[in-house]
Design an enzyme around this catalytic site. Structure first.
Site, PDB file in Angstrom:
ATOM      1  CD  GLN C 245      71.378  -9.391   5.854  1.00  0.00           C
ATOM      2  OE1 GLN C 245      70.960 -10.514   5.615  1.00  0.00           O
ATOM      3  NE2 GLN C 245      71.241  -8.387   4.986  1.00  0.00           N
ATOM      4  NE  ARG C 392      74.438  -8.932  -4.428  1.00  0.00           N
ATOM      5  CZ  ARG C 392      75.719  -9.218  -4.547  1.00  0.00           C
ATOM      6  NH1 ARG C 392      76.125 -10.454  -4.463  1.00  0.00           N
ATOM      7  NH2 ARG C 392      76.601  -8.273  -4.754  1.00  0.00           N
ATOM      8  CB  CYS C 393      66.217  -7.771  -4.531  1.00  0.00           C
ATOM      9  SG  CYS C 393      64.781  -8.358  -3.628  1.00  0.00           S
ATOM     10  CD  GLU C 766      69.989  -5.229  -2.216  1.00  0.00           C
ATOM     11  OE1 GLU C 766      69.082  -4.424  -2.485  1.00  0.00           O
ATOM     12  OE2 GLU C 766      70.136  -5.762  -1.119  1.00  0.00           O
TER      13      GLU C 766
END
Lengths: 297, 197, 831
Positions: C245, C392-393, C766
């Site tokens: 990522q 996802r935050c 997110e």
């Protein structure tokens, strides 16, 4: 899948398969692969020899014949889910098929393979028990029919001989006064049952219950019959109280263990709930009663 | 993980049960999937070890032989044991050490460990033979505390219990039938062996 | 110790456009695929037709395969490793152990928190499935066969998997190799004003307290981690295709670990099948593949199995929290307190900007104007896999939002107030922005009441409140629960002075080159794993240059060609790289003006750009206009004498502040009193992410995140047994929701632009994962709160819910409400 290497045999007839099972050293049978393939993939199963029966076309059937519903060893769960005759007459099969695993697995996994696997969390064993069905096995000495009740010994352990192949499972064709159902509680699609109950009710013409069959999933070391509840129902007329008493008896006879699918007490309670629900559906399908709720929802 | 249980051996008095349960050969024969149990030292090689074949078993075995091969406190044993659960048939290379043998109270404790297919276990086990309260047989109390690691523990937790129970029950059922054999063929042998301990 | 974020400098200059920037609510995209248009995703063609190129698709001549031997024990000393049986196999090329790596100084690697993790275990295994050895073979199957033949002798030690037990005095010591580590305690951290908060609690009319565990989750991307490492001895260059990522950050780390100069390291992150924070850290498998390629001088591929991914790579959450609120009797919240026990696993490997040991958890005042706040946290080592990634935050915002949104519901129930009303009462008012929170955060913009009102209306809130009461009154078999979450996210890390990863400030970059034929290539430092960057960033450029979106390609993920960036996670791509793309496009536009002036024979200061038409024209003479395509030709074929030829610009964007997207979610559930099953009756999500670039992609992001929120609330948990076995480490036991578990979502939006972002956008990917779990739990609790239930732990499987129902006397038997109709002929049923 990165399994360990194994020898792969593809018989095309039952005779050929049986003679392979007899001659090979410790063979493992592959049908839909629903259970075997994950075990190969984890290398928990490391068989030297696999007998793949997918090429035996004569085992690919699902039909009513000679007073039985006969499910051949290559009938997939999806075949059951899509069958008109199942939809029309075999409520428990119609209920259970779409609840097995997930769509991909249903396209490949077989009913017979699931019974042969004898996982106490498998659904079909309970359906067979409720219908007092039979497991038909072929070995070197010919064919024998094993009553479902005598088939399951322990988790993954059955009375099937090492050189026998299950060719079909079968249940008696229902009388017009019969209804059946299967209820299953699971956390998500594809998950094993937290608990499941298959029920068959056969009624006398006077509306009393002639005989009842109840099979339970995931609440004992094998799929198990709820005989106390069955006996309690026989000769009686359906009522909420009767079904509640039967549910309680089934729960008492169940023997669940606490695990990631819930505590033992919860599972026993769910046997009670699912039994009552399945009995209601079965009675409705037999045309005997209409189940109503006093309050919406 | 803890397992325990009891098993009744009808018609088999405790001292006879003790003899049979002290014989590695009798134990091997009663334990389904067990290929051998043999004393081991540090030079033991799993790959090359070949168990002796045609070892005389009870009741035919010579009393001296049975007495000399009986489990000894402090001795380490190698056992090769295949456990079959459906298509999963791990073969465990197991080492067992007899920690204590109480000849008076018929109590034996052992520790062991083994590994197979990316899994392993260690256990502390014990058993004690009591006289039957209402009969001339024995009541065998057994207990095991096992730690299991790896794939089998990750995936098979829900079947370990029934499978372990099955192994133990099959074991004692088989022991019971061996006892009956002893009884039927030569009731004197156990007394002779017992005299030798 | 306290680590409040710094207030941004007052004189920070916001990079706004001269025309005020785009306003997609007014003019949507101008038909060229600019801001606000539902442009079909450029990446979909290759994905849908099976032409994606993932790491496992990469094949190189002579490529070898790597399989990792893993420990079955959670805690054990390695006595001996014997690889001879594996090495003797025909197609096995090598067996690597820590000893081999030590020779090349590659035996350890730094974690994201500057801890040191074994690449292959040197002395002691610290968690189950930890990497012990590696087998390199000519094919994948043989590598696995070989791995089974590596014999490892272990001295098994007692493990500790629970954080609280790990902090007990006699707990097994996880990190005995660290000189100053005498227990399993990692760090304490606190935030806010303890004294002032205690004072508020002492004086308050009402206080409430609740314990809650945010369970250990795994991001579980569809594609597991993997790498193809290729050392070129002729070029002295290491190329690693890997699931990353953050390719540039990984290049820097790879260079530091390996000693290979950074310009001789190329990281390529091709198509990546989901990351969700799981692909931010470096994992031993990548390093082993690179080391093996270096030693063997052949390409080496390592692809993780699913269970390896769940059991060993970065988990998320695992915060055991106690929340407290102090309020007036009419529901004004005056203070919030929180205490956390964090399980960090065997290494401190949490992914957070280094100045924030607990990430952005101190945003736990949420959407509310709370005077006093204090939070404390203790982190512990355990014999479990390392992690603490931002699944996802944005760095622990999920935990913070769960805490405050749950606590507001607890307070509402205590005061017997409507949970919508109590939120409305305590919201930061829309005219209070920019707003500085009690823990020092600077909220950019918000209108929380507007989003809540919209959600209430969409959910038909009053109707369901009535229906809820009716069912209670009639003792119905299914109870209705209504859950609300009015969350605020903090995303877009970050201002470089506040946020860095391994010392590198968290800016991001864009390099825009316009070709002579009028199309353009945008290269960005972030990396898409499904977010749709190739489409949305092209839309930003289309908007800012008046170019057609089809004429813009977006490239990312190759460190040899892309400008340096910090990668995609924490919803930072649009707030940071999106801003860089807009600013780069505006720089190009500035130069385009001089070319336009040359072409139109006018003075440069007389050239105006019209956002609507996308054309440049002479002020006061709209007919004398020129398009960007014509300008591009001019830049290469007829450039003005005082300008360099060409048309390109680079921008490295360091955001002045973070952005604060928000929303209100309302979840309506039916709880089955017989079984404890929970069904979604209605699921409303109103999001505000500022100006919207591609509403369709936003909607897709919301749907995906809500599905993951449902997984969190209802199904997922990485579980361990007492021996440290991962019992929730595969998809049989770690339950991801399927389409069958996902209800129909009703999405809505409000638009409150970010005042400091060049295009007013915030970031949204997110929000749904962050905002939905508390809404779902609040709904299930709400179904039972009339009987005194204040909390249900996640995951709320049927057994958990039923036990709660049964504890408060709400469980039902099937016969409870059932009657049988036996038809005319039959006798009465109750004979």
């Amino acid at each position: 899948m990165k399994s360990a290497p194994f020898e792969h045999h593809e018989p095309t007839t039952v005779d050929e398969a049986v003679s392979l099972l007899e001659s090979l050293d410790d063979p493992t049978i592959l049908a839909g692969g629903q259970s075997l393939v994950p075990m190969l993939r984890f290398r928990l199963a490391n068989p030297d020899v696999v007998v793949d029966i997918n090429g035996i076309d004569s085992l690919d059937y699902l039909r009513e014949e000679d007073g039985h519903l006969r499910v051949g060893a290559l009938a997939r769960h999806a075949d059951v889910a899509e069958s008109d005759v199942i939809d029309e007459k075999y409520g428990s099969f119609a209920d259970a098929a779409p609840l097995v695993a997930d769509p991909q697995i249903r396209n490949r996994g077989t009913v017979v393979g699931s019974v042969a696997q004898a996982d106490p969390k498998g659904d079909w064993g309970s359906v067979l028990l409720a219908h007092e069905g039979e497991v038909v096995a072929r070995g070197p000495d010919g064919e024998r029919a094993i009553p479902a009740e005598e088939f399951f010994l322990l988790p993954y352990d059955t009375t099937l001989g090492e050189d026998e192949l299950i060719t079909e499972v079968r249940v008696p064709t229902p009388s017009p006064n019969e209804g059946s159902a299967y209820h299953k509680l699971k956390r998500k699609t594809g998950d094993y049952a937290m608990a499941g109950v298959g029920v068959r009710l056969t009624f006398n013409d006077d509306g009393t219950i002639e005989s009842a069959g109840i099979g339970m999933t995931a609440v004992d070391i094998t799929n198990a019959r709820a005989t106390d509840a069955e006996e309690h129902l026989e000769g009686e007329r359906p009522s909420p109280d009767l079904f509640a008493a039967a549910g309680e008896l089934a729960a008492e006879q169940s023997n669940p263990e606490s695990d990631e699918h819930g505590g033992a007490d919860y599972k026993a309670r769910m046997v009670d709930v699912l039994t009552q629900r399945a009995l209601g559906d079965a009675a409705e399908r037999a045309g005997t009663v209409t189940v109503k709720r006093r309050v919406t929802q | 993980m803890e397992f325990d249980g009891e098993f009744e051996l009808d018609g088999v008095p405790p001292e006879k049960a003790w003899v049979v349960l002290s014989d590695p050969v009798a134990v091997r024969d009663s334990l389904k999937g067990c290929q051998y149990i043999t004393p081991m030292d540090d030079s033991f090689e799993w790959d090359s070890f070949e168990p002796e074949e045609d070892v005389p078993t009870l009741p035919e075995a010579e009393a001296d032989d049975v007495a000399s091969r009986a489990f000894r406190t402090g001795q380490k044993y190698a056992a090769l044991m295949q456990v079959g659960v459906g298509s999963v048939k791990p073969k465990f290379e197991t080492t067992v050490t007899i920690d204590d043998r109480d000849e008076e109270d018929f109590e034996m404790t052992a520790t062991g460990s083994g590994s197979a297919s990316g899994s392993s276990f260690s256990m502390e086990s014990g058993m004690r033979i009591h006289p039957q309260e209402d009969g001339d047989g024995s009541r065998i109390e057994w207990w095991t505390e096992a730690d299991i690691s790896g794939r089998i523990a990750q995936l098979g937790g829900r079947v370990i219990n029934p499978v372990a129970n099955k192994i133990v029950n099959n074991f004692f059922t088989s022991i019971e039938s061996q006892m009956t054999d002893v009884e039927e063929t030569d009731s004197g042998v156990t007394d002779r062996i017992r005299g030798m301990f | 110790m306290s680590s409040e974020p710094d207030t941004p400098d007052a004189e920070t200059e916001y990079q706004h456009d001269e025309d005020g920037g785009p306003d997609p609510e007014k003019h949507c995209g101008h038909g060229r695929g600019g801001m606000g248009e539902e442009v079909t995703r450029k990446e979909d063609k290759r994905f849908i037709t099976g032409r994606g190129n993932y790491v496992d698709d990469i094949k190189k001549p002579g490529m070898l395969h790597c399989e990792i031997v893993r420990s079955p024990h959670a805690h054990a000393r390695i006595e001996n490793i014997d690889g001879s049986r594996a090495e003797a196999m025909d197609d096995v090329v090598a067996v690597l152990t820590a000893d081999d790596l030590l020779e090349h100084d590659l035996a350890t690697m730094p974690t994201l928190m500057d801890d040191t993790q074994d690449v292959l275990v040197n002395e002691k295994v610290k968690f189950q499935s930890q990497e012990v050895a590696a087998v390199i073979a000519t094919d994948r199957y043989t590598a696995k066969d070989g791995a089974q033949k590596v014999e490892v002798e272990y001295d098994v030690l007692d493990p500790v998997v629970d954080a609280a037990e790990a902090l007990e005095e006699d707990a097994p010591l996880v990190r005995d190799e660290l000189d100053d580590q005498e227990d399993n305690h990692i760090f304490d951290w606190d935030t806010g004003d303890k004294e002032a908060t205690e004072a508020v609690f002492d004086e308050a009319d009402v206080t409430v307290e609740e314990d809650m565990l945010y369970q250990r989750l795994h991001p579980a991307p569809i594609e597991t981690c993997g790498a193809v490492a290729d050392w070129d001895p002729g070029m002295d260059k290491m190329t690693v295709h890997m699931t990353s990522q953050a390719p540039h950050a990984h290049r820097t780390l790879f260079s530091q670990v390996s000693g290979i100069p950074e310009h001789k390291v190329r990281i390529v992150s091709p198509d990546v099948g989901g990351g969700f924070g799981n692909k931010v850290p470096i994992y031993p498998g990548y390093v082993v593949a690179a080391a093996a390629s270096y030693v063997l001088e052949q390409p080496v591929k390592w692809i993780e199995e699913r269970s390896e991914n769940i059991q060993t790579t970065g988990f998320a959450r695992d915060y055991d929290m106690t929340g407290e609120l102090a309020a007036t009797e009419d529901g004004m919240i005056e203070g919030v307190k929180v205490d956390v026990l964090a399980n960090h696993g065997a290494y401190n490997a949490a992914a957070q900007p280094s100045k924030f040991p607990a990430g952005f958890f101190n945003i736990f005042t949420g959407s509310y104007d709370i005077e006093a706040a204090y939070g404390s946290l203790t982190a512990a080592f355990t014999n479990t896999a390392p992690g603490g990634v931002a699944y996802r935050c944005s760095f622990r915002v999920t935990e913070a939002v769960y805490l405050i949104e749950r606590m507001v519901k607890v307070l509402a129930d205590e005061l017997e107030m409507d949970p919508a009303e109590i939120r409305r009462k305590n919201f930061i008012p829309s005219d209070a922005f920019p707003y500085e929170s009690a823990t020092g955060w600077n909220y950019d913009s918000g209108d929380y009441e507007k989003a809540l009102d919209k959600a209430l209306e969409m959910a038909d809130y009053e109707h369901y409140r009535e229906e809820q009461q009716r069912r209670i009154a009639e003792d119905a078999d299914k109870l209705i629960g209504i859950g609300i979450s009015s969350f605020t996210e903090v995303v877009g890390a970050g201002p470089g002075k506040q946020c860095d990863i391994a010392g590198i400030e968290m800016f991001d970059s864009a390099d825009l080159r316009v070709n002579p034929t009028g199309n353009a290539v945008l290269r960005v430092g972030v990396q898409t794993q499904g977010q749709g960057h190739e489409t949305t960033f092209a839309q930003i450029v289309a908007e800012e240059l008046g170019m057609d979106v089809d004429n813009i390609s977006v490239e990312h993920g190759d460190t040899d060609t892309e400008p340096y960036g910090l990668g995609t996670y924490g919803s930072r791509s649009t707030p940071v790289a999106g801003a860089a793309a807009a600013v780069a496009a505006r720089k190009v536009r500035d130069k385009a003006k001089s070319i336009a002036a040359n072409e139109l024979e006018a003075a440069e200061e007389d050239i105006e750009w019209d956002r609507e038409s996308g054309e440049f024209h002479v002020a006061g003479a709209p007919d004398r206009s020129i398009t960007i395509t014509e300008i591009a030709a001019g830049a290469y074929m007829n450039h003005p004498g005082d300008e360099e030829p060409g048309l390109e610009a680079v921008n490295y964007y360091d955001p002045p502040e973070m952005t604060y997207p928000f929303g209100s979610y309302i979840v309506i559930v039916e709880v089955d009193r017989e079984t404890g099953e929970v069904e979604f009756e209605k699921f409303v999500a109103v999001d505000d992410c500022g100006n919207r670039i591609n509403p369709m992609i936003i909607e897709g992001q919301i749907h995906g995140g809500l599905a993951q929120g449902i997984g969190t609330a209802m199904l997922e948990k990485v579980t361990y047994d007492d021996n440290g076995n991962v019992t929730g480490g595969d998809f049989m036991n770690y339950l991801l929701p399927t389409a069958n578990e996902i209800p129909n979502f009703e999405t809505g939006h409000t638009v409150t632009p970010s005042p400091h972002h060049p295009i007013g956008a915030k970031g949204v990917g997110e929000s749904p994962t962050v905002g939905s779990p508390p809404a779902i739990v609040n709904a299930v609790v709400d179904a039972m709160s009339h009987a005194g239930v204040s909390h249900v732990e996640m995951p709320m499987t049927p057994d958990v819910v039923w036990e709660t129902l049964d504890d408060v006397g709400l469980s039902h038997q099937p016969a409870h409400n059932v009657e049988f109709d036996l038809g005319d002929d039959a006798e009465p049923a109750d004979d």
